[in-house]
Scaffold this active site. Structure first.
Site, PDB file in Angstrom:
ATOM      1  N   HIS A 283       0.837  -1.202   0.000  1.00 50.13           N
ATOM      2  CA  HIS A 283       0.000   0.000   0.000  1.00 50.13           C
ATOM      3  C   HIS A 283       0.875   1.257   0.000  1.00 50.13           C
ATOM      4  O   HIS A 283       1.852   1.345   0.745  1.00 50.13           O
ATOM      5  CB  HIS A 283      -0.881   0.051   1.244  1.00 50.13           C
TER       6      HIS A 283
ATOM      7  N   ASN B 177       7.955  -3.818   4.155  1.00 52.84           N
ATOM      8  CA  ASN B 177       6.521  -3.535   4.138  1.00 52.84           C
ATOM      9  C   ASN B 177       5.838  -3.955   5.432  1.00 52.84           C
ATOM     10  O   ASN B 177       4.963  -3.247   5.931  1.00 52.84           O
ATOM     11  CB  ASN B 177       5.870  -4.240   2.943  1.00 52.84           C
TER      12      ASN B 177
END
Length: 343
Positions: free
Chosen positions: A151, A183
């Protein structure tokens, strides 16, 4: 790539531009001086005076062109097309060549983060059908790629609405990111730092995106940009780095804005690494990305974020982070400034 290297590249870009400009004007000046001296020198029988070029026709609107290059538009505009795409929780610009966003912007407030009207367990990753099929990232591009669908605007920032949360799962909000160590770790802690800023600022705006930065070849010393491409056929570029530009607003009309700019490598990062070691001048990101972020923000309103807050991470495991998305606010000094972390 270290922030020192990034600064060097940015500096070299600026220096090269200045040198080129100086060379152009120096060349023009020399030509003008030669023309002037030649015109003023009397001709001789042994050395005939060279012809002096006449001035170019001006203005060009008086010229009648025998060709029409823009006629190609009758068959379609080649581009580039940036696919500006606003959603409930994001606004983004998409890069069709890399199948990644150029940038994704979000806005968080204490009120938006305190609302809990959505559950990410009901959300699924989906292709963005607003982007033409041949240019969009596909779900199968990430299959067994070794990278997370990372994201750019985190889902946790849009829990005020299930629809808003769902839209953060569009692949146009994703880039291939190293999973373990980035991440799911350092990058997630960085996102948590951004959320905790709302404990001191009533309004925080964040722009996030990928970078593709050069590295010096150890063999010949030359700088080259090289990155992996995933998918079958290869479609989606794997960024070498990611940036965040943070605008922490004091909530007053025409008030101060604390600016922070960070560049992180798309690689495993030790959680002990100080966040401030990734801080860079905003101009360095602009030169590297070809984007501008604060051209309309006057200097008197600008403050340096890491001189106002402690730019450091609060490291928590994933389960604990999901329980308390806001976390504790960074400590604040009595004089209104935050201590800088020790390196």
């Amino acid at each position: 790539m270290s922030k020192t290297t990034l600064a060097i590249i940015a500096g070299l870009s600026a220096a090269a531009g200045s040198a080129a400009t100086a060379a152009i004007f120096a060349n023009r000046s020399q030509k003008k001086e030669v023309a002037t001296s030649t015109t003023s020198s009397p001709p001789t029988s042994t050395s005939p005076r060279p012809p002096v070029p006449g001035p170019l026709p001006h203005p060009f609107k008086d010229l009648v062109s025998p060709v029409n290059p823009t006629g190609v538009f009758q068959y379609g505009f080649p581009g580039p097309v940036n696919d500006l795409h606003p959603t409930l929780s994001t606004t983004s610009s998409f890069d069709r060549r890399t199948r990644n966003p150029y940038w994704v912007a979000e806005h968080i407030t204490p009120e938006s983060l305190s609302a809990n009207n959505a559950d990410r367990r009901h959300s699924v990753f989906v292709e963005d059908e607003s982007i033409p099929e041949k240019f969009r990232a596909k779900l199968h591009d990430y299959f067994r790629s070794g990278y997370d669908r990372g994201h750019q605007v985190p889902a946790a920032d849009a829990k005020w609405s299930q629809d808003a949360l769902d839209q953060t799962f569009l692949l146009s909000n994703m880039c291939p990111q190293v999973g373990e160590g980035f991440n799911r770790d350092y990058w997630a802690h960085f996102e948590d730092f951004c959320r905790r800023l709302t404990n001191h600022y009533p309004s925080v705006r964040i722009v996030t995106g990928p970078l593709y930065l050069p590295r010096r070849d150890p063999q010949d010393g030359k700088w080259r940009i090289s990155y992996e491409v995933i998918g079958n056929p290869p479609n989606v570029a794997v960024p070498t780095h990611f940036y965040k530009v943070i605008f922490a607003e004091d909530g007053k009309t025409g008030g101060d804005v604390s600016l922070g700019a960070f560049v992180l490598p798309n690689a495993k990062i030790d959680n002990e690494k100080p966040l401030q070691s990734f801080e860079v001048p905003i101009e360095a990101i602009e030169r590297a990305s070809g984007l501008e972020f604060a051209s309309k923000l006057p200097s008197p309103r600008r403050k340096k974020l890491c001189e106002q807050v402690t730019c450091s991470l609060l490291v928590r495991d994933y389960a604990e982070r999901q329980k308390n998305l806001m976390g504790a606010a960074p400590p604040k000094k009595s004089d209104g400034r935050f201590p800088l972390p020790q390196r």
